[in-house]
Design a protein around this motif. Sequence first.
Motif, short mmCIF file in Angstrom:
data_model
loop_
_atom_site.label_atom_id
_atom_site.label_comp_id
_atom_site.label_asym_id
_atom_site.label_seq_id
_atom_site.Cartn_x
_atom_site.Cartn_y
_atom_site.Cartn_z
N HIS A 48 -2.60 50.16 -23.39
CA HIS A 48 -1.42 50.02 -22.55
C HIS A 48 -0.32 49.27 -23.29
O HIS A 48 0.85 49.69 -23.28
CB HIS A 48 -1.78 49.28 -21.26
CG HIS A 48 -0.58 48.77 -20.51
ND1 HIS A 48 -0.04 47.51 -20.73
CD2 HIS A 48 0.22 49.36 -19.57
CE1 HIS A 48 1.01 47.34 -19.96
NE2 HIS A 48 1.19 48.43 -19.25
N ASP A 49 -0.68 48.16 -23.94
CA ASP A 49 0.31 47.35 -24.63
C ASP A 49 0.99 48.13 -25.76
O ASP A 49 2.21 48.09 -25.91
CB ASP A 49 -0.35 46.09 -25.21
CG ASP A 49 -0.81 45.12 -24.13
OD1 ASP A 49 -0.48 45.36 -22.95
OD2 ASP A 49 -1.48 44.13 -24.47
N VAL A 50 0.19 48.84 -26.54
CA VAL A 50 0.75 49.61 -27.66
C VAL A 50 1.65 50.73 -27.14
O VAL A 50 2.73 50.98 -27.67
CB VAL A 50 -0.38 50.19 -28.54
CG1 VAL A 50 0.18 51.15 -29.58
CG2 VAL A 50 -1.14 49.06 -29.24
N GLY A 51 1.22 51.41 -26.08
CA GLY A 51 2.03 52.48 -25.51
C GLY A 51 3.34 51.96 -24.95
O GLY A 51 4.41 52.54 -25.20
N LEU A 52 3.27 50.86 -24.20
CA LEU A 52 4.48 50.28 -23.62
C LEU A 52 5.46 49.85 -24.71
O LEU A 52 6.66 50.15 -24.65
CB LEU A 52 4.11 49.07 -22.77
CG LEU A 52 5.27 48.20 -22.27
CD1 LEU A 52 6.14 48.98 -21.29
CD2 LEU A 52 4.77 46.92 -21.63
#
Length: 212
Positions: free
Chosen positions: A160-164
């Motif tokens: 999630h963090d990398v995508g965001l």
Amino acid sequence: MELYLKYFLLGLAIALPVGAITVEMTKQGLKNGFMHGWAVGLGGMTIDGLLILAMYAGFATFLSLPYVQMPLWLVGAAFLAYLGYDSIRNADHDITPADEKTQKSLARTYRNGLLVAVSPGNLIFWVSVFGTVLSDSYNDSNPIAFALAAAGVLSGILLHDVGLLSIVAVSRRVLNRTAIKWVSVAAGLLLIGFAGYFVYEFITDLMAYIKA
């Protein structure tokens, strides 16, 4: 593998709702780039990992005690109010254009992630919700299942963090300095709003404790 995938999806679902960590990650990512946003996320995941270890060691019962939780509401409110005020006060500072190298320390943004994550909302969630879920995967004869479940959740949060932050990095290239400044102001107001909510929860818990 099925157990890991199950908890990977759970971790992804946990990370999707907008919270204080997401707000701080987005702000830092827009102002200083992908790595600074990720440093905030890693700070949050550090606390998550420590809480998993604490639950594994049996500290969940202690953290769930009312007289332990209530002071945490105020501590968390103070941290978030400080970060929100700092975000608004320095909204026009520390903005690095996408084509320039940022001079801001990664250690400082990592520290911000730690401060946001050490909040009662995060602690209580891990103890009450996630602790209950993980307890189903843990028993004394098979601690590997617990490790797989914990790794799955952390992997979901990481994705999630990398995508965001990938989306934020692209947005940063098209936003001008003024737009980023106002995003920082909005982020500060949201953090202060979370702080106010924590104070409200403290008062609510205190009144319930007194009546009990």
